[in-house]
Design an enzyme around this catalytic site. Structure first.
Site, mmCIF file in Angstrom:
data_model
loop_
_atom_site.group_PDB
_atom_site.id
_atom_site.type_symbol
_atom_site.label_atom_id
_atom_site.label_comp_id
_atom_site.label_asym_id
_atom_site.label_seq_id
_atom_site.Cartn_x
_atom_site.Cartn_y
_atom_site.Cartn_z
ATOM 1 N N PHE A 18 -6.888 -37.219 11.220
ATOM 2 C CA PHE A 18 -6.797 -36.060 10.526
ATOM 3 C C PHE A 18 -5.853 -36.033 9.521
ATOM 4 C CE2 PHE A 18 -7.901 -35.224 15.215
ATOM 5 C CZ PHE A 18 -9.145 -34.929 14.736
ATOM 6 N N GLY A 53 -13.099 -41.817 12.863
ATOM 7 C CA GLY A 53 -14.165 -41.181 13.500
ATOM 8 C C GLY A 53 -15.247 -40.545 12.739
ATOM 9 N N ARG A 75 -25.243 -35.484 -2.064
ATOM 10 C CA ARG A 75 -26.264 -36.178 -1.104
ATOM 11 C C ARG A 75 -25.543 -36.188 0.359
ATOM 12 N NH1 ARG A 75 -28.243 -42.078 -2.905
ATOM 13 N NH2 ARG A 75 -30.299 -42.175 -1.759
ATOM 14 N N PRO A 78 -27.385 -37.077 8.035
ATOM 15 C CA PRO A 78 -27.181 -35.674 8.656
ATOM 16 C C PRO A 78 -26.604 -35.678 9.924
ATOM 17 C CG PRO A 78 -29.409 -36.559 8.211
ATOM 18 C CD PRO A 78 -28.626 -37.514 7.808
ATOM 19 N N GLN A 94 -19.498 -33.852 11.754
ATOM 20 C CA GLN A 94 -18.082 -33.993 11.029
ATOM 21 C C GLN A 94 -17.903 -32.423 10.715
ATOM 22 O OE1 GLN A 94 -15.625 -35.764 8.597
ATOM 23 N NE2 GLN A 94 -15.874 -36.496 10.874
ATOM 24 N N GLY A 114 -18.719 -36.025 -0.390
ATOM 25 C CA GLY A 114 -17.712 -36.055 0.603
ATOM 26 C C GLY A 114 -17.664 -34.667 1.516
ATOM 27 N N GLY A 161 -15.546 -34.313 4.894
ATOM 28 C CA GLY A 161 -14.701 -34.312 6.071
ATOM 29 C C GLY A 161 -13.692 -33.105 5.772
ATOM 30 N N GLU A 162 -13.144 -32.923 4.647
ATOM 31 C CA GLU A 162 -12.256 -32.027 4.533
ATOM 32 C C GLU A 162 -12.487 -30.561 4.222
ATOM 33 O OE1 GLU A 162 -9.256 -33.347 4.572
ATOM 34 O OE2 GLU A 162 -9.209 -35.226 3.834
#
Ligand SMILES: Cc1cc2nc3c(=O)[nH]c(=O)nc-3n(C[C@H](O)[C@H](O)[C@H](O)COP(=O)(O)OP(=O)(O)OC[C@H]3O[C@@H](n4cnc5c(N)ncnc54)[C@H](O)[C@@H]3O)c2cc1C
Ligand code: SF4
Lengths: 704, 325
Positions: free
Chosen positions: A244, A471, A592, A596, A602, A666, A668-669
């Site tokens: 993280f 991860g 894109r 999935p 995520q 992207g 993740g954030e």
């Protein structure tokens, strides 16, 4: 030939290795003859070390060395700064002097034959100090804000001040206003895997098996600290058990492991304790934000004033994107942002999932929600009325922006139309029910990256890049990119990550890994195919290394961000104030979607992180000496299974030809951004009580 | 962690003999090992009592008898416990986490030690850990601390959930030591901190808990436990309440009430109970009675909210018990 594996829900290629224990994490790389090191942290929050009684401890069973600033090596600490380090200030030089800057700062390291012996000896080491009361409270009137030096540069990525129009006077003239202070507690990353480093010297060459989201920077930094050429240092980290952001920087324990290994002439293993992870390895800074909105009676924003302050250490100016989204999330002619830092006697904060944006968006999205009630306009409609045509801060078009599409999709899936607008008007039996929503945004970053592709005679391919997988599923999604580009089935592609001698990759953070590393892998695969076309089939392996970066012209023309919408429902017990999240729906426009299944995972992880931010996470410092009092998994609350209800993540169809060749932004954030304000807004809707300080706890809603 | 010896015993006699010579019992180890890891507790010799025949859960008439080594999970899942004493089952399930409950014994639960963070910090003063060193919590961070039964020397709450239920239900405990067996109310196990917070319970040296006996009564089948906390599981109570009401024709004949998270020991509220007897099941009456719980409450800098949360928790627990009654 294409295999069309991009976009398919391929299960994790490393899943089996992880669940069977075959995947090796930093602390698994035990070396023959290794010794164990334990860090001794300062027990005062500010002061000087005046005495260390090493002699009795050196005589304890198994003890090999007790290293302090008195007997330890003076390290070169050559200048080194990557973009992951604060631009201003200097990292902690560990064991180089007697100064204590924060509670828990390493002041000695004990090395012994076994971990037990090292722990015993560390506990027995007596250290005396002169101590002063540290300043650790952001809200303390004695704390003096500073303008971040790097934010004053003309081309600053995170400018301290920005303005368009005249926000103050537009605010003063606005018929409807919200002007409030929002606070977010200090949070610690608390990944499952603790920081760990195994260090082994061979002459002047050092190998570090070390938990890192950025192995090439760890290599460069340790080289600078020890005054060695980078090629003498090898950093290896194939797997990460969650991070993280806490392993983006190279923290002092890595240096200490290397110092200890050199001192004792043996490999040394050093694993931080959970408690040490609360003060030695960064944290999400506590923030205070003033957010003021002015609007016309029909809900057009006329002004935004956003003043954000984050804590930092006294020795480094940690900056994050606290005020960044404010200039472009909504359309308004007048905006002023001001970002300040408060240096305190604490360790330097660092990026934690959704850094800056998660905190800044909390303030903005709660204020917009407050405005919607003042105006009597549905909060989605209010956002629609202020949807900008372009990025008004940068004065550029967006490369793509699906914010309203996200709101519409999430609202429909959530069943927003069932919501009664009046606060405290919805019930389920005794419980108060509330629905809230918020927008989310995070930049679609890109950084230059390299990758190597190798075609083997047996028809398989090998890909190497110095990226990491903390991860999210990088091994899997990158395998898909390579397989699709090479036209090979995924089983014939072997991806290797996490070695500093692989082609360099940027830090694994900031949601830019698929964009940057994915593009580099794609380029390397294309290059190796070109190479193969020139040569006869079979025989020796064919190899190609290639780089990818964003076209600077395109980058200059467009504003590139991911957007999302988060909807949450809470139930609050009107008698005893317990707040439970009942369900949440997120919809994201992230270009894109490569996989999935991983994308959904995520998003759900990020939403849970946002829920922790909203309702639980808070590191509490004792004002007397700056110690974190809840540095324990039983006392630092994170959501547990029973707290997590039905969570849904959806993706809107979004084709962005500008961001990169893969068309990915992207996610993740952004998955963490927006969740906390959606929940805070739902708590208000449920109770009629506006809580502007996170985490929102029982005691905050007891008296309504 | 300091080195220690571990000896297994198979008879109660042997266990008591070992303990009389200064050894410490270990059951599930969930508290003890944790504290030994942190060197807050430093026994040099342990006696493993897990092989003793003390795991039985038995119904005797309307009484429930639980062997000291019965695990929290097993007690909570026991059909007889759920039927006769749902309060006990509920309070157990609300405690700790499944992994811990699988290991933790009820005897160990009653003797678990406080969760005051300073108790575990060797670099902070704590009268409970090292007598006469001072108390870091009273002038420090004390949001989780007690408002009842505190002294100027210690204000840590007793953390057990099931102990609150047992105290409410007038449970007794059977113990055996070098000088024989005795039985006394669970409530009398716990000491107030006074000026000796390091002394927490009234067991004599070498005494082994054999069993806990919970008398059945007209109210116990409908008694309820309410635990209030910020996350849904794996957190100690901010405030909890165990309530049992015996109701006839809408009138409360008998009331039993104990609370957790607010007292330095599981806190029985007899004045509140008295105020309820003979009264109808009515929220207003509950509210008036619940205020009496605050008699003598002494909040610290960080736990004023408990003055508000305690009566609300009591009211809600009484409502829950009333609905069941
Ligand atoms: C993270 C965490 C969270 C927790 N949360 C909760 C919670 O929410 N609610 C709750 O109620 N509890 C909670 N607990 C406490 C848990 O219930 C206790 O640790 C457990 O019940 C102790 O039982 P044990 O058998 O493991 O005891 P042990 O650790 O083996 O022993 C504890 C003490 O009791 C003594 N002892 C044990 N058996 C006997 C006996 N028969 N006679 C005399 N002395 C004996 C031991 O000598 C020792 O001093 C939590 C614990 C942890 C670690
Ligand atoms: S409240 Fe009790 S346990 Fe906590 S520091 Fe004070 S004396 Fe120790």
């Amino acid at each position: 030939m294409t295999t069309n594996v991009i976009g398919t829900p391929l299960p994790r290629v490393d899943g089996r290795a992880k669940v069977t224990g075959a995947a090796r994490y930093a602390a698994d790389f035990n070396q023959g003859g290794q010794a164990y090191a334990v860090i001794v942290g300062a027990t005062v929050g500010l002061g000087r070390v005046t005495g260390i009684e090493t002699a009795p401890v050196e005589k304890m069973p198994g003890v090999v060395a007790v290293i302090t600033h008195r007997n330890g090596p003076r390290l070169p600490y050559a200048p080194h700064k990557s973009y992951i380090d604060p631009a201003t200030g200097e990292r902690l030089h560990v064991l180089q002097d007697d100064q204590v800057h924060f509670y828990g700062q390493p002041v000695a390291i004990v090395v012994a034959d076994t971990l037990d012996q090292a722990e015993r000896a560390a506990a027995a080491l007596h250290i005396s100090y002169t101590a002063e009361r540290p300043l650790v409270d952001l809200a303390d009137p004695k704390a003096r804000p500073v303008v971040p030096a790097a934010g004053k540069q003309p081309d600053a990525r995170l400018p301290a001040d920005t303005a368009r129009g005249n926000a103050d006077s537009a605010l003063a003239d606005a018929p409807v206003k919200v002007d409030e202070i929002y606070e977010i507690a200090r949070e610690n990353h608390n990944p499952m895997e603790p920081h760990a480093t195994v260090a082994a010297w061979n002459g002047n060459r050092l190998t570090l098996w070390s938990k890192s989201q950025f192995v090439v920077n760890e290599q460069a930094e340790i080289a600078a600290v020890f005054g060695l050429p980078p090629e003498n240092i090898q950093v290896i980290c194939p797997f990460i058990g969650g991070a993280f952001g806490t392993s983006l920087r190279t923290w002092p324990h890595v240096t200490l492991a290397a110092v200890a290994a050199r001192q004792v002439g043996r490999p040394v293993k050093l694993v931080l304790t959970r408690k040490q992870m609360f003060f030695m390895t960064g944290h999400r800074p506590r923030t205070l934000q003033r957010m003021a909105l002015g609007a016309t009676a029909d809900g057009k924003l006329t002004s935004i004033v956003h003043e954000g302050t984050g804590e930092t250490s006294r020795y480094e100016e940690f900056m994050e994107a606290l005020t960044s989204v404010t200039s472009f999330l909504y359309s308004t002619p007048n905006v002023q942002t001001r970002y300040r830092l408060l240096p305190l006697d604490i360790g330097t904060p660092n990026h934690m999932r959704g850094p800056g944006e998660a905190s800044g968006v909390f303030a903005l999205e709660c204020a917009v929600d407050e405005l919607s009630y003042k105006l009597g306009i549905d909060p989605i409609e209010l956002r629609r009325r202020n949807e900008p045509a372009i990025d008004e801060g940068e004065n550029k078009p967006f490369s793509s922006r699906s914010l309203m599409k996200c709101h519409d999709l999430a609202a429909e899936r959530f069943g927003w139309s069932r919501r009664l607008p009046e606060p405290r008007s919805m019930r389920d039996g005794r419980l108060l029910v509330g629905m809230g929503m918020a927008s989310a945004s995070y930049p679609a970053f890109h950084a230059p990256a390299d990758a190597r592709a190798r075609l083997l005679a047996d028809g398989t391919a090998e890909i190497e890049v110095a990226a990491s997988d903390m991860g999210p599923g990088t091994y899997t999604s990158m395998t898909q990119v390579a397989a699709e580009t090479l036209g090979l089935p995924v089983e014939r592609v072997r991806l290797s990550l996490g070695r500093s001698d692989y082609p360099p990759a940027p830090s694994h953070g900031g949601s830019w890994t698929m964009a940057s590393v994915g593009s580099a892998i794609r380029a390397a695969c294309m290059a190796v195919q070109e190479e193969a076309a020139k040569r006869p089939q079979g025989g020796r392996p064919i190899e190609a290394t290639a780089s990818a970066q964003r076209d600077p012209d395109v980058a200059a023309r467009f504003s590139m961000h991911s957007f999302g919408a988060v909807f949450a429902e809470v139930a609050v017990d009107p008698d005893v104030g317990t707040i439970r999240l009942r369900r949440a729906v997120g919809a994201y426009g992230i270009g894109r979607v490569v996989n999935p299944r991983l994308a959904r995972s995520q998003c759900i992880g990020g939403m849970i992180g946002g829920m922790g931010m909203a309702l639980m996470e808070r590191t509490v410092l004792d004002p007397r000496d700056g110690r974190p009092v809840n540095a324990h998994m039983a006392d630092y609350l994170l959501p547990v299974n029973l707290d997590i209800p039905q969570l849904e993540a959806h993706f809107v169809e979004e084709i962005d030809p500008h961001v990169n060749a893969l068309g990915v932004k992207g996610l993740g954030e952004i998955a963490l951004v927006g969740m906390a304000p959606a929940i805070a807004n739902a708590v208000f809707h449920a109770t009629g009580k506006r809580v502007r300080s996170l985490p929102i706890r029982i005691e905050d809603v007891l008296t309504v | 962690m300091l080195p220690f010896t571990l000896e297994k015993v198979t008879s109660v006699q042997a266990a008591i003999a070992a303990a009389s010579s200064g050894r410490r019992f270990i059951a599930g180890g969930t508290t003890l090992i944790d504290l030994m890891r942190e060197e807050v507790d430093q026994p040099a010799h342990l006696v493993d009592i897990n092989a003793l025949p003390l795991s039985e859960i038995r119904i005797e008439g309307s009484d429930l008898v639980i062997g000291a080594l019965a695990r929290m999970t097993d007690i909570a899942a026991h059909a007889g416990v759920q039927r006769l004493h749902p309060l006990v089952a509920e309070s157990l399930v609300e405690g700790a986490s499944p992994q811990l409950r699988n290991m933790a014994s009820i005897g160990g639960n009653l003797l678990q030690r406080v969760r005051c963070p300073y108790f575990r910090m060797h670099d902070a003063p704590c009268n409970k850990r090292s007598p006469n060193s001072g108390c870091a919590a009273i002038d420090g961070l004390n949001a989780g601390h007690a408002i009842l039964g505190t002294s100027n020397h210690c204000a840590a709450t007793h953390p057990s959930d099931v102990a609150v239920a047992l105290v409410a239900l007038d449970a007794t405990m059977q113990v055996r030591g070098p000088r024989g067996e005795r039985t006394f109310p669970v409530e009398e196990l716990f000491r107030l901190p006074g000026d000796t917070p390091h002394l927490e319970h009234t067991l004599l040296p070498g005494e082994l808990i054999l069993a806990v006996r919970i008398p059945g009564g007209p109210d116990s089948r409908r008694a309820r436990y309410l635990k209030v906390r910020d996350r849904a599981s794996y957190e100690f109570a901010l405030v909890s309440a165990a309530a049992a009401l015996d109701v006839e024709d809408g009138v409360i004949r008998q009331a039993r009430l104990a609370v957790g998270g607010v007292g330095t020991r599981p806190w029985r509220l007899r004045t509140v109970e008295k105020a309820l007897i003979g009264k109808p099941l009515d929220r207003k009456i509950f509210e008036t009675a619940a205020r009496l719980a605050l008699e003598g409450a002494r909040p610290l800098s960080g736990n004023h909210y408990k003055l508000e949360l305690l009566p609300r928790t009591i009211v809600r627990a009484l409502e829950m018990a009333g609905e069941a009654a």
